[in-house]
Design a protein around this motif. Structure first.
Motif, mmCIF file in Angstrom:
data_model
loop_
_atom_site.group_PDB
_atom_site.id
_atom_site.type_symbol
_atom_site.label_atom_id
_atom_site.label_comp_id
_atom_site.label_asym_id
_atom_site.label_seq_id
_atom_site.Cartn_x
_atom_site.Cartn_y
_atom_site.Cartn_z
ATOM 1 N N GLY A 1 0.809 -1.215 0.000
ATOM 2 C CA GLY A 1 0.000 0.000 0.000
ATOM 3 C C GLY A 1 0.841 1.262 0.000
ATOM 4 O O GLY A 1 2.057 1.225 0.161
ATOM 5 N N SER A 2 0.168 2.374 -0.195
ATOM 6 C CA SER A 2 0.860 3.666 -0.179
ATOM 7 C C SER A 2 -0.056 4.706 0.445
ATOM 8 O O SER A 2 -1.242 4.457 0.665
ATOM 9 N N PRO B 1 2.817 -2.103 7.082
ATOM 10 C CA PRO B 1 3.898 -3.085 7.193
ATOM 11 C C PRO B 1 3.431 -4.347 7.912
ATOM 12 O O PRO B 1 2.585 -4.291 8.796
ATOM 13 N N MET B 2 3.976 -5.476 7.503
ATOM 14 C CA MET B 2 3.764 -6.728 8.226
ATOM 15 C C MET B 2 5.110 -7.412 8.374
ATOM 16 O O MET B 2 5.992 -7.254 7.532
ATOM 17 N N THR B 3 5.280 -8.146 9.448
ATOM 18 C CA THR B 3 6.529 -8.857 9.684
ATOM 19 C C THR B 3 6.521 -10.175 8.925
ATOM 20 O O THR B 3 5.512 -10.882 8.908
ATOM 21 N N ILE B 4 7.649 -10.472 8.278
ATOM 22 C CA ILE B 4 7.797 -11.763 7.607
ATOM 23 C C ILE B 4 9.071 -12.437 8.105
ATOM 24 O O ILE B 4 10.043 -11.778 8.449
ATOM 25 N N GLY B 5 9.043 -13.741 8.143
ATOM 26 C CA GLY B 5 10.209 -14.527 8.533
ATOM 27 C C GLY B 5 10.620 -15.455 7.410
ATOM 28 O O GLY B 5 11.220 -16.487 7.648
ATOM 29 N N TRP B 6 10.284 -15.087 6.189
ATOM 30 C CA TRP B 6 10.616 -15.897 5.027
ATOM 31 C C TRP B 6 10.834 -14.981 3.831
ATOM 32 O O TRP B 6 10.277 -13.903 3.748
ATOM 33 N N ARG C 1 -4.291 -12.259 4.533
ATOM 34 C CA ARG C 1 -3.598 -11.129 5.163
ATOM 35 C C ARG C 1 -4.031 -9.804 4.533
ATOM 36 O O ARG C 1 -4.174 -9.682 3.317
ATOM 37 N N PHE C 2 -4.187 -8.800 5.364
ATOM 38 C CA PHE C 2 -4.548 -7.456 4.911
ATOM 39 C C PHE C 2 -3.526 -6.940 3.898
ATOM 40 O O PHE C 2 -3.882 -6.339 2.883
ATOM 41 N N THR C 3 -2.262 -7.179 4.157
ATOM 42 C CA THR C 3 -1.198 -6.701 3.273
ATOM 43 C C THR C 3 -1.264 -7.353 1.898
ATOM 44 O O THR C 3 -0.908 -6.738 0.902
ATOM 45 N N ASN C 4 -1.737 -8.593 1.815
ATOM 46 C CA ASN C 4 -1.870 -9.264 0.515
ATOM 47 C C ASN C 4 -2.766 -8.453 -0.404
ATOM 48 O O ASN C 4 -2.435 -8.241 -1.576
#
Length: 129
Positions: free
Chosen positions: A29-30, A36-41, A61-64
């Motif tokens: 998004g902008s 932001p979302m945290t990723i571990g991959w 996920r909202f970010t998707n």
């Protein structure tokens, strides 16, 4: 923090260290929708002569939704003092809170994408789907 343009591979060691713990900050998004979302991959590589950063984001996920909407995203490698913010972005949904405000992130416009990067992050990748 001044920005230095570099090869996507120059920061790979730092990126992989942070990927394991505490995680990276994937931004979709902008403007008012930036989240932001945290990723571990994730994987940095090369396909057909072009650099790639592969991430997997569940459709729920909202970010998707934000990534699909713009077809762009950024991956931000957090500074050592950002563990609290990374934890918030990994446990709260952008549907419920404005993580930019809660984490007091300063955003920097992307140079090649419309999605911003996070100012305090020493390394950011600007990506297109």
């Amino acid at each position: 923090m001044s920005r230095i343009k570099t090869s996507p591979y120059d920061g790979a060691q730092l990126m992989y260290e942070k990927l394991e713990k505490p995680g990276l900050l994937l931004m979709g998004g902008s403007g008012e929708k930036a989240n932001p979302m945290t990723i571990g991959w994730g994987v940095v590589g090369r396909v057909w002569g072009r650099p790639i950063f592969t991430v997997l984001v569940r459709p729920s996920r909202f970010t998707n939704h934000l990534i699909q909407e713009l077809g762009e995203f950024t991956v931000n490698v957090p500074a050592d003092n950002m563990n609290k913010e990374v934890a918030i972005c990994g446990t709260k949904s952008g549907r419920d809170i404005n993580k930019i405000e809660v984490c007091n992130f300063e955003l920097v416009p992307g140079e090649t994408v419309s999605v911003p990067t996070i100012a305090n992050c020493p390394l950011s990748y600007e990506c297109k789907v």
